[in-house]
Write a protein that holds these residues in place. Structure first.
Motif, mmCIF file in Angstrom:
data_model
loop_
_atom_site.group_PDB
_atom_site.id
_atom_site.type_symbol
_atom_site.label_atom_id
_atom_site.label_comp_id
_atom_site.label_asym_id
_atom_site.label_seq_id
_atom_site.Cartn_x
_atom_site.Cartn_y
_atom_site.Cartn_z
ATOM 1 N N PRO A 7 34.681 42.110 36.775
ATOM 2 C CA PRO A 7 35.670 41.356 37.552
ATOM 3 C C PRO A 7 35.034 40.211 38.335
ATOM 4 O O PRO A 7 33.923 40.340 38.837
ATOM 5 C CB PRO A 7 36.243 42.417 38.500
ATOM 6 C CG PRO A 7 35.169 43.436 38.639
ATOM 7 C CD PRO A 7 34.441 43.469 37.336
ATOM 8 N N SER A 8 35.765 39.119 38.405
ATOM 9 C CA SER A 8 35.208 37.885 38.960
ATOM 10 C C SER A 8 35.041 37.922 40.471
ATOM 11 O O SER A 8 34.318 37.098 41.030
ATOM 12 C CB SER A 8 36.109 36.707 38.583
ATOM 13 O OG SER A 8 37.423 36.929 39.051
ATOM 14 N N ASP A 9 35.697 38.878 41.157
ATOM 15 C CA ASP A 9 35.597 38.911 42.621
ATOM 16 C C ASP A 9 34.343 39.647 43.102
ATOM 17 O O ASP A 9 34.067 39.680 44.302
ATOM 18 C CB ASP A 9 36.842 39.554 43.233
ATOM 19 C CG ASP A 9 37.042 40.989 42.764
ATOM 20 O OD1 ASP A 9 36.597 41.306 41.662
ATOM 21 O OD2 ASP A 9 37.670 41.760 43.516
ATOM 22 N N LYS A 11 30.372 39.693 43.324
ATOM 23 C CA LYS A 11 29.285 38.731 43.231
ATOM 24 C C LYS A 11 28.195 39.238 42.280
ATOM 25 O O LYS A 11 27.797 40.395 42.343
ATOM 26 C CB LYS A 11 28.693 38.491 44.616
ATOM 27 C CG LYS A 11 27.620 37.413 44.652
ATOM 28 C CD LYS A 11 27.117 37.215 46.077
ATOM 29 C CE LYS A 11 26.031 36.148 46.131
ATOM 30 N NZ LYS A 11 25.510 35.958 47.498
#
Length: 212
Positions: A7-9, A11
């Motif tokens: 997932p892109s959220d 880091k």
């Protein structure tokens, strides 16, 4: 080829994704059977010639892989002894991408890394300051002994040159050697920071003396 690290959220940091991405591309383009990858936890940095470079945090990720139910982990050979501290996962020390493909396809298996036995190499640590060498300071030494016995924190306040740093250094000389869980905990911090060096683990209690 576009790679999505979802997932892109969350880091992402570091180079440990290189090997997994390369194997994912080989699988997606049907150059490698996807079924061969299912049971492996894979991490490592790839150089341009396909060789694997060491990464930071290998011990932390080996423990995570074990807790997630993986039975085998593929990672750079330089990180193998460190990861093999985790006893319940098979560590596969890979030199390069070609060797990994040969291993996954069953053409030439990579020998497993032997488990790293911590208790076999734990020696006597030489302390910078031994509490028996400190003359006077009876109240301070008693406070150190009580803190060591009870696992308490200590705050030492006094003028420069009073011996606070010397006393702090002497605390290690009356603490017992770290147990297995403590060794792993200390090593995880060194590993994540990338300062483990050639050592597979840290089997002593570190002392840090930061300047103000």
């Amino acid at each position: 080829i576009t790679i999505s690290l979802a997932p892109s959220d969350i880091k992402k940091k570091g180079t440990c994704f290189d090997l997994a991405i390369a194997l994912g591309i080989l699988s997606a383009t049907q150059q490698l059977n996807e079924q061969n990858l299912k049971n492996y936890y894979v991490l490592g940095e790839l150089s341009l010639d396909g060789k694997l470079r060491g990464i930071s945090g290998a011990l932390n990720m080996a423990r995570l892989a074990s807790r997630a139910g993986f039975k085998e982990i593929i990672l750079p050979a330089s990180n193998a002894r460190e990861a093999a501290v985790v006893q319940d996962i098979a560590v596969i020390p890979a030199p390069d991408l070609n060797a990994i493909i040969s291993h996954l396809e069953g053409r030439k298996k990579i020998a497993l890394q032997p488990p790293t036995e911590i208790h076999d190499v734990r020696g006597q640590t030489k302390h910078a300051v031994d509490i028996s060498e400190i003359r006077g300071q009876q109240n301070a030494k008693r406070a150190l002994a009580i803190a060591a016995a009870g696992g308490h924190n200590m705050l030492m306040i006094g003028s420069p040159g009073g011996g606070k740093t010397m006393l702090a250094q002497a605390l290690n000389s009356i603490l017992p050697p770290p147990n297995l869980e403590e060794i792993i905990e200390i090593t995880k911090i060194y590993s994540a920071a990338g300062v483990l060096g050639e050592r597979p683990f840290i089997n002593f209690r570190p002392f840090r003396s930061p300047h103000h």
